[in-house]
Write an enzyme that holds these catalytic residues in place. Sequence first.
Site, mmCIF file in Angstrom:
data_model
loop_
_atom_site.group_PDB
_atom_site.id
_atom_site.type_symbol
_atom_site.label_atom_id
_atom_site.label_comp_id
_atom_site.label_asym_id
_atom_site.label_seq_id
_atom_site.Cartn_x
_atom_site.Cartn_y
_atom_site.Cartn_z
ATOM 1 N N ASP A 195 -8.467 9.222 3.703
ATOM 2 C CA ASP A 195 -9.090 8.018 3.138
ATOM 3 C C ASP A 195 -10.418 8.388 2.468
ATOM 4 O O ASP A 195 -11.215 9.115 3.048
ATOM 5 C CB ASP A 195 -9.337 6.987 4.237
ATOM 6 C CG ASP A 195 -8.030 6.421 4.793
ATOM 7 O OD1 ASP A 195 -7.038 6.382 4.041
ATOM 8 O OD2 ASP A 195 -8.001 6.043 5.977
ATOM 9 N N LYS A 207 -17.899 4.247 -0.347
ATOM 10 C CA LYS A 207 -19.331 3.892 -0.245
ATOM 11 C C LYS A 207 -20.114 5.026 0.417
ATOM 12 O O LYS A 207 -19.673 5.580 1.433
ATOM 13 C CB LYS A 207 -19.488 2.623 0.588
ATOM 14 C CG LYS A 207 -18.921 1.396 -0.111
ATOM 15 C CD LYS A 207 -19.198 0.140 0.659
ATOM 16 C CE LYS A 207 -18.633 -1.021 -0.145
ATOM 17 N NZ LYS A 207 -18.100 -2.098 0.662
ATOM 18 N N THR A 218 3.564 15.119 0.920
ATOM 19 C CA THR A 218 3.347 13.992 1.835
ATOM 20 C C THR A 218 3.815 12.712 1.129
ATOM 21 O O THR A 218 4.114 12.718 -0.069
ATOM 22 C CB THR A 218 1.851 13.863 2.186
ATOM 23 O OG1 THR A 218 1.174 13.259 1.088
ATOM 24 C CG2 THR A 218 1.218 15.207 2.497
ATOM 25 N N GLU A 219 3.810 11.590 1.865
ATOM 26 C CA GLU A 219 4.174 10.307 1.234
ATOM 27 C C GLU A 219 3.231 10.002 0.063
ATOM 28 O O GLU A 219 3.667 9.635 -1.025
ATOM 29 C CB GLU A 219 4.080 9.157 2.251
ATOM 30 C CG GLU A 219 5.303 8.997 3.129
ATOM 31 C CD GLU A 219 5.146 9.665 4.490
ATOM 32 O OE1 GLU A 219 4.121 10.354 4.707
ATOM 33 O OE2 GLU A 219 6.051 9.509 5.336
ATOM 34 N N TYR A 220 1.930 10.169 0.302
ATOM 35 C CA TYR A 220 0.952 9.858 -0.752
ATOM 36 C C TYR A 220 1.065 10.823 -1.916
ATOM 37 O O TYR A 220 0.895 10.450 -3.065
ATOM 38 C CB TYR A 220 -0.470 9.870 -0.172
ATOM 39 C CG TYR A 220 -0.889 8.537 0.374
ATOM 40 C CD1 TYR A 220 -0.196 7.947 1.434
ATOM 41 C CD2 TYR A 220 -1.958 7.834 -0.158
ATOM 42 C CE1 TYR A 220 -0.555 6.716 1.935
ATOM 43 C CE2 TYR A 220 -2.329 6.592 0.337
ATOM 44 C CZ TYR A 220 -1.629 6.042 1.390
ATOM 45 O OH TYR A 220 -1.982 4.822 1.881
ATOM 46 N N GLU A 221 1.349 12.058 -1.608
ATOM 47 C CA GLU A 221 1.473 13.071 -2.661
ATOM 48 C C GLU A 221 2.645 12.727 -3.585
ATOM 49 O O GLU A 221 2.526 12.831 -4.819
ATOM 50 C CB GLU A 221 1.689 14.445 -2.008
ATOM 51 C CG GLU A 221 1.666 15.621 -2.961
ATOM 52 C CD GLU A 221 1.632 16.937 -2.200
ATOM 53 O OE1 GLU A 221 1.553 16.922 -0.958
ATOM 54 O OE2 GLU A 221 1.686 17.986 -2.856
#
Length: 219
Positions: free
Chosen positions: A119, A123, A194-197
Amino acid sequence: MRLRNITGSREAIAESPYVIQEAVHSECRGKWNEIFGNDHPVRIEIGMGKGKFIHTMAMRNPQINYVGIEKYSSVLLRAVQKMEREEIPNLKFLRMDAERLLDVFGAGEVDRIYLNFSDPWPKDRHAKRRLPSGEFLALYNVILKPGGRLEFKTDNRELFDFALAQLEPAGWRAELVTYDLHGDPALAEGNVMTEYEEKFSSMGNPICKYVICRRAESL
Ligand code: SAM
């Protein structure tokens, strides 16, 4: 990651034989060889999400033990359900925040750490929560064995640049840095997505990766 609470996920995780339960986390320190019943190296993925990467790695490498760490039951549930369909003896899960790594792993007990699409916490005031931050590198430094490595992948260039800037002050050196993992045939060979990749590379985003280890003089 957008989180959808799944009713019953907390209970399912609390009953799963594949998840090491919180009540015994502190008993795991220094005992991972006993937990797996062998003296194979232990590699961990922090923020494993639904677990595609660690699942594939564990299937491909039965001579290595893997521990997947995920903060949220609703996410971890998917990985647990996959294990229910096909059990993998060299893979275990921990539902916990990585802030507590030192409660669970002893000094030098981990052979390799994977951070995948962590993640970004954009900020500034949340920078310490980023998993490749100097604060987390200090924890990784304790649990990694001498010569142990950390591998980090992301498509988020700002997070990657932040992560690179953290290395030297924290006493680490980069063994490999790429801003286009999939564009380099040698590096891409054997890469487990990965899933995000899968999602972000299919949108055309280049994938950044580093492999780091401790500088010898800071050990
Ligand atoms: N690694 C997976 C992938 O590449 O598809 C998931 C990436 S997702 C963006 C980040 C995951 O890290 C989320 O599932 C989140 O809950 C988990 N996470 C974030 N901070 C964490 C922490 N401090 N400890 C454990 N898990 C964390």
